[in-house]
Design an enzyme around this catalytic site. Structure first.
Site, PDB file in Angstrom:
ATOM      1  N   SER A 139       0.758  -1.102   0.129  1.00 26.70           N
ATOM      2  CA  SER A 139      -0.135  -0.130   0.069  1.00 26.70           C
ATOM      3  C   SER A 139       1.072   1.057   0.055  1.00 26.70           C
ATOM      4  O   SER A 139       2.347   1.260   0.345  1.00 26.70           O
ATOM      5  CB  SER A 139      -0.949  -0.013   1.370  1.00 26.70           C
ATOM      6  OG  SER A 139      -1.464   1.319   1.606  1.00 26.70           O
ATOM      7  N   TYR A 152      -2.159  -1.447  10.580  1.00 30.22           N
ATOM      8  CA  TYR A 152      -2.199  -1.424   8.899  1.00 30.22           C
ATOM      9  C   TYR A 152      -0.721  -1.128   8.366  1.00 30.22           C
ATOM     10  O   TYR A 152      -0.028  -1.689   7.889  1.00 30.22           O
ATOM     11  CB  TYR A 152      -3.277  -0.526   8.397  1.00 30.22           C
ATOM     12  CG  TYR A 152      -3.578  -0.932   6.869  1.00 30.22           C
ATOM     13  CD1 TYR A 152      -4.168  -2.091   6.433  1.00 30.22           C
ATOM     14  CD2 TYR A 152      -2.894  -0.150   5.953  1.00 30.22           C
ATOM     15  CE1 TYR A 152      -4.397  -2.239   5.260  1.00 30.22           C
ATOM     16  CE2 TYR A 152      -3.345  -0.275   4.574  1.00 30.22           C
ATOM     17  CZ  TYR A 152      -4.075  -1.426   4.233  1.00 30.22           C
ATOM     18  OH  TYR A 152      -4.124  -1.619   2.946  1.00 30.22           O
TER      19      TYR A 152
END
Length: 257
Positions: A139, A152
């Site tokens: 990401s 995350y």
């Protein structure tokens, strides 16, 4: 010697096997369709068995219903797959001082430990055949941080390191490993975040896209799953034979600033 030397430039995956995790929807489903469209026999792995079966039927592959948070079940796993796409992921939005430790551990289990175990399970077959393609769905949060996403961001940064070590160890045996780093993609995971972000920031859901999700992006739209899948398709192709240990950002300019 890798098959790259004898098949320069090919994008054809006929005869290859692929495993895509979290493939019942979103990015994973798009990746499964792209790889199957190039001839690969795809295994659609997801905790949602019904959705995995549906996608598997659509791409002419097979479904594997599996909970990747059950890492004990993966410890002795052996995978005979030529291509591995570690895509499964979840999100939890909360300030650190309010972050549930169980939620933190679950995210790291699913998004770091499970990919490690799957890579570990796949490498013997890849090494034996002299061919392996591993794509880890990272990401922009693998290279940048955002508030309220401690688990995350931590997981994606760890995945980046795992991918690079895999690239170094696999280079002489025909195995390549890379990360794909999208910004916000139009997926069920992101749709759920809109409500969470509205709650955390105390704003309306309609404001979240502009003021939070796309605030740092020069291109003011969500990434489409098919765009991410196209990049994965390039990375597993022989056109990318010199690409390994890299991270390919697809974030609309977010990380350029």
């Amino acid at each position: 010697m890798s098959d790259d030397a004898t098949r320069p430039g090919t994008t054809d995956l006929t005869g290859r096997t692929a495993l895509v995790t979290g493939a019942a929807s979103g990015i994973g489903a798009a990746v499964a369709a792209t790889l199957a469209g190039r001839g690969a026999q795809v295994t659609v792995a997801d905790v949602d068995g019904d959705a995995a079966e549906r996608v598997a039927r659509e791409v002419g592959g097979r479904a594997w219903t599996v909970d990747f948070t059950d890492v004990d079940a993966l410890a002795d796993l052996r995978l005979e797959t030529d291509i591995l796409v570690n895509n499964a992921g979840i999100q939890h939005v909360s300030p650190i001082d309010e972050f549930d430790p169980a939620a933190f551990r679950r995210i790291l289990t699913l998004m770091v430990e499970a990919p490690f175990l799957l890579i570990r399970a796949a490498l013997p077959h890849m090494y034996a055949s002299g061919y392996g393609r591993i794509v880890n769905m990272s990401s922009v949060h693998g290279i940048r941080a955002s508030a309220h996403k401690s688990a995350y961001v931590t997981a994606k940064h760890a995945l980046e390191g795992l991918s690079k070590v895999t690239a170094l160890e696999g280079a002489e045996r025909g195995v390549r490993s890379n990360c794909v780093n999208p910004g916000y993609v139009r997926t069920p995971l992101v749709e759920k975040q809109i409500a969470d972000q509205a709650r955390v920031h105390g704003i309306d859901e309609a404001e979240v896209l502009e003021r939070v999700l796309l605030a740092e992006s020069a291109v003011k739209r969500l990434v489409e799953p098919t765009e991410v899948a196209a990049l994965v398709g390039f990375l597993v192709s022989d056109e990318a034979s010199m690409v390994t240990g890299s991270s390919y950002v697809m974030d609309g300019g977010w990380s350029a600033s």
